[in-house]
Scaffold this motif. Structure first.
Motif, PDB file in Angstrom:
ATOM      1  N   ASP A   1       0.852  -1.189   0.000  1.00  0.00           N
ATOM      2  CA  ASP A   1       0.000   0.000   0.000  1.00  0.00           C
ATOM      3  C   ASP A   1       0.893   1.246   0.000  1.00  0.00           C
ATOM      4  OD1 ASP A   1      -1.630   2.136   0.555  1.00  0.00           O
ATOM      5  OD2 ASP A   1      -2.839   1.052   2.033  1.00  0.00           O
TER       6      ASP A   1
ATOM      7  N   GLN B   1       0.148   4.349  -0.369  1.00  0.00           N
ATOM      8  CA  GLN B   1      -0.434   5.418   0.450  1.00  0.00           C
ATOM      9  C   GLN B   1      -0.090   5.208   1.921  1.00  0.00           C
ATOM     10  OE1 GLN B   1      -2.155   8.417  -0.180  1.00  0.00           O
ATOM     11  NE2 GLN B   1      -1.545   8.444   1.977  1.00  0.00           N
TER      12      GLN B   1
ATOM     13  N   SER C   1       1.977   7.546   4.392  1.00  0.00           N
ATOM     14  CA  SER C   1       1.402   7.944   5.682  1.00  0.00           C
ATOM     15  C   SER C   1       2.376   7.681   6.821  1.00  0.00           C
ATOM     16  CB  SER C   1       0.111   7.161   5.952  1.00  0.00           C
ATOM     17  OG  SER C   1      -0.954   7.738   5.269  1.00  0.00           O
TER      18      SER C   1
ATOM     19  N   SER D   1      -1.908  14.279   0.503  1.00  0.00           N
ATOM     20  CA  SER D   1      -1.879  13.432   1.701  1.00  0.00           C
ATOM     21  C   SER D   1      -0.735  13.887   2.600  1.00  0.00           C
ATOM     22  CB  SER D   1      -1.734  11.967   1.314  1.00  0.00           C
ATOM     23  OG  SER D   1      -0.633  11.829   0.453  1.00  0.00           O
TER      24      SER D   1
ATOM     25  N   ARG E   1      -1.757  13.157   6.095  1.00  0.00           N
ATOM     26  CA  ARG E   1      -2.575  11.957   6.260  1.00  0.00           C
ATOM     27  C   ARG E   1      -1.807  10.988   7.163  1.00  0.00           C
ATOM     28  NH1 ARG E   1      -6.507   9.415   2.139  1.00  0.00           N
ATOM     29  NH2 ARG E   1      -6.604   7.236   2.785  1.00  0.00           N
TER      30      ARG E   1
ATOM     31  N   HIS F   1      -5.242   7.930   8.154  1.00  0.00           N
ATOM     32  CA  HIS F   1      -5.321   6.954   7.073  1.00  0.00           C
ATOM     33  C   HIS F   1      -6.258   5.804   7.447  1.00  0.00           C
ATOM     34  CE1 HIS F   1      -4.039   4.691   3.621  1.00  0.00           C
ATOM     35  NE2 HIS F   1      -3.676   3.676   4.381  1.00  0.00           N
TER      36      HIS F   1
ATOM     37  N   GLU G   1      -9.792   4.703   5.753  1.00  0.00           N
ATOM     38  CA  GLU G   1     -10.021   3.353   5.232  1.00  0.00           C
ATOM     39  C   GLU G   1     -11.293   2.765   5.828  1.00  0.00           C
ATOM     40  OE1 GLU G   1      -9.040   1.393   2.833  1.00  0.00           O
ATOM     41  OE2 GLU G   1      -7.435   2.826   2.387  1.00  0.00           O
TER      42      GLU G   1
END
Ligand SMILES: Nc1ncnc2c1ncn2[C@@H]1O[C@H](COP(=O)(O)OP(=O)(O)O)[C@@H](O)[C@H]1O
Ligand SMILES: [Mg+2]
Lengths: 357, 292
Positions: B60, B62, B66, B239, B242, B247, B251
């Motif tokens: 992931d 992202q 994060s 982000s 984030r 995060h 989600e």
């Protein structure tokens, strides 16, 4: 090594004055003991010497240099606190070496000096321990080690033995005295225990309520106390005091106590009728069972044998007087004996000023 | 025997509450993290999918981003709080007029709910109406816009966290400093230590346990910061803010991706434990073994 001069020192906490113009001169290498009852200002004076308390008035010099306003770290002194103030997170070796480390001495020198101090103080096997793993006496020695490694001008001790048990206190007393004889550094030592003062000091400073009562060598203070306070404070057990007047009988001067006792006097300039305090140390009173050797008849109240000597409390007139004799006296409470006093051992004080006559 | 049973009886309410609010959710999260579970997906049921949530975590991008900003955020916030908190604690150790008053008001941020803190800071940092952009403009000639500048948004979240949590550090360090015995400090002065040496050789080692405990608390709290930041920046711009908590929130809640969110939570918990363990091993354990 340095001399120390305390000149007219005054200490105030806000409006409260706790020290009233104290003067003490301390010679190179002298062992000076400040002694006095609790709260008389001994610690305050020592802390002013160390630079931990401000001096409100007067000056303190160490080695001819006025140190008022000089911070503790720049005074070149060592101090041992009553609590020992060991660094809890440092080992014995680190504690002892701390002053040298702060002075950025090379590591080899620190190690060598720590090892030497540890040897002198019998701490060599404890160097890796932490303070909490030591006994009271060992902690005390670590604090001493930390004080001696940097070879300061003056050692300051604030009641270093008062947290130890009686037996260890005697041992440490001897050790500190030996240390002084070996290092010959000036020591200012605070205690409330006059035995410590008598046994250790070259010079005793007796204090009361922020004033110096008398300064002198131990035996001088014992033989010629300047006033009633010093007379009562120095010597154990304490001196007997009787209030009364000078009187004449059969052409000789005598002491007539308020309770009706007649006691022998040394030569004195005090006139008949003068109100005085009559002092005689328990150890200077002899005992005779039947009065053949003269003496004052008294009635036994309590007899306390300690083996080496016997302390007798007896009633004479309205006063209770105690005497200490080497003989083993067996006297029943209530029975009559005689106290024999040598006039040479008598101390006379003015009843009003309480000063020695 | 009797007193023992009474003891358990008295403990029972606490243990039951702890069990339902601590132990059960903990294992529930672990259990959920091994499932595909999105109530609004085609199949709304929980489907056991082995470790594929965890596999997804690793890939992931992202999430990795994060984690990166989270660590930066935690580092700057906690270090600043520690330094500032220590300086404030030292200041409060001295006597000055109005000390009790200042000590009281400086703790006020602590009693504010994070969501309120976030709202206040949002108001204060909104361009053209907030006071902070206006001050930054007049003092430094800079245009502070947390809706556009990633750096500005990041900085403001850090400052907000410092504002909110420094008092906690101050309080715990005051407690540590007050309980220190005075003698070693006077002794150190006499032993020739200057102020800096006293700090490094005496003060810091003696308050180290309190410092480490405070760091643990702040670290764990900062790692799971959500509401303040969500309120202030919503995790943006882009982000940039984030953080991991934000995060996970995004989600789990907008996307209702419960299984995957749980898996991230477990990973973050694991990382928190590892970080604290490293700190413990690095800072506390050597002292203990040396003493043992
Ligand atoms: N910080 C202080 N503030 C006010 N009074 C003090 C302070 N420290 C000591 N004193 C007073 O000064 C006097 C001397 O104290 P101290 O030097 O500790 O006595 P000692 O060591 O002889 O027992 C005492 O009456 C004590 O109450
Ligand atoms: Mg004292």
């Amino acid at each position: 090594m340095a001399n120390v001069k305390i000149d007219n020192v005054v200490k105030r906490y806000g409006a409260v004055q706790v020290m009233h113009g104290v003067n003490v001169d301390i010679e190179h290498g002298e062992f000076v003991v400040l002694v006095g009852p609790s709260g008389c200002g001994k610690s305050t004076l020592l802390r002013m010497l160390a630079g931990l308390e401000e001096i409100s008035d007067g000056t303190i010099s160490i080695g001819d240099k006025v140190v008022n306003g000089v911070s503790p770290k720049d005074r070149d002194i060592s101090m041992v606190f009553q609590s020992y103030a060991l660094y809890p997170h440092k080992t014995v070796a680190e504690n002892i070496g701390f002053p040298l480390k702060m002075a950025k001495r090379p590591k080899a020198e620190i190690d060598e000096k720590v090892t030497r101090a540890a040897k002198i103080l019998d701490l060599a096997h404890l160097l890796d321990r932490f303070p909490k793993q030591l006994s009271g006496g060992q902690r005390q020695r670590v604090a001493m080690g930390r004080a001696i490694v940097r070879d300061p001008q003056v050692f300051l001790f604030d009641e270093p033995l008062s947290n130890l048990d009686a037996k260890l206190r005697v041992t440490m007393r001897v050790e500190i005295k030996e240390l002084h004889q070996r290092l010959k550094t000036t020591i200012v030592y605070v205690t409330h225990d006059q035995i410590e003062a008598m046994t250790m000091a070259d010079k005793i400073v007796v204090m009361r309520d922020g004033r110096v009562e008398q300064i002198g060598a131990p035996l001088d203070l014992y033989d010629r106390p300047g006033n009633v306070f010093v007379a009562g404070f120095i010597g154990s057990p304490s001196m007997n005091f009787l209030r009364g007047k000078i009187a004449s009988a059969d052409g000789a001067k005598q002491f007539a106590s308020d309770s009706g006792l007649r006691l022998p006097l040394p030569d004195t300039g005090a006139p008949d009728g003068a109100e005085v305090i009559y002092g005689i140390r328990p150890e200077h009173i002899g005992v005779s069972a039947d009065g053949t050797a003269g003496g004052v008849p008294v009635n036994v109240v309590v007899v306390e044998p300690t083996g080496s000597e016997t302390q007798i409390f007896a009633k004479a007139g309205g006063d209770v007087i105690d005497a200490i004799v080497k003989d083993r006296i067996r006297a029943a409470p209530g029975s009559q004996i005689h106290f024999v006093i040598d006039p040479a051992n008598v101390h006379l004080f003015d009843a009003k000023t309480e000063q020695r006559i | 025997m009797h007193s023992n049973r009474l003891g358990w009886l008295l403990l029972a309410p606490t243990m039951i509450i702890l069990f339902f609010f601590g132990v059960v959710p903990f294992f529930y999260v672990i259990w959920v993290s091994f499932h595909q579970w999105n109530p609004f997906a085609a199949n709304p049921n929980m489907v056991f999918n082995w470790a594929s949530n965890y596999r997804q975590v690793v890939f992931d991008a992202q999430l990795m981003a994060s984690l990166g900003v989270t660590f930066a955020f935690v580092f700057f916030a906690v270090v600043s709080e520690l330094i500032l908190g220590y300086l404030l604690a030292q200041a409060f150790m001295k006597d000055f007029p109005g000390k009790a008053f200042f000590r009281t008001i400086h703790t006020l941020p602590l009693i504010m709910a994070p969501i309120i803190v976030g709202s206040i800071w949002k108001l204060m940092t909104t361009p053209s109406i907030g006071i902070i952009p206006s001050l930054v403009q007049s003092w430094f000639g800079l245009d502070l816009n947390i809706g556009q500048s990633a750096l500005a948004a990041f900085t403001v979240t850090v400052v907000m966290d410092i504002w909110h949590w420094t008092p906690l550090v101050t309080l715990s360090l005051i407690a540590a400093l007050v309980s220190l015995p005075p003698d070693p400090f006077e002794q150190a002065q006499i032993d020739g230590a200057n102020k800096r040496q006293i700090f490094w050789h005496i003060t810091l080692p003696m308050i180290a346990p309190a410092v480490v405990a405070t760091v643990f608390i702040r670290l764990m709290d900062a790692l799971r910061t959500v509401d303040e930041v969500l309120m202030l920046t919503g995790g943006g711009p882009g982000s940039a803010t984030r953080y991991i908590g934000v995060h996970i929130f995004k989600e789990v809640f907008p996307r209702t991706n419960y299984g995957y969110g749980s898996a991230i939570s477990v990973v973050v918990l694991y990382m928190t434990i590892v970080i604290c363990w490293l700190l413990y091993v690095g800072l506390i354990a050597p002292r203990n073994t040396k003493k043992g």
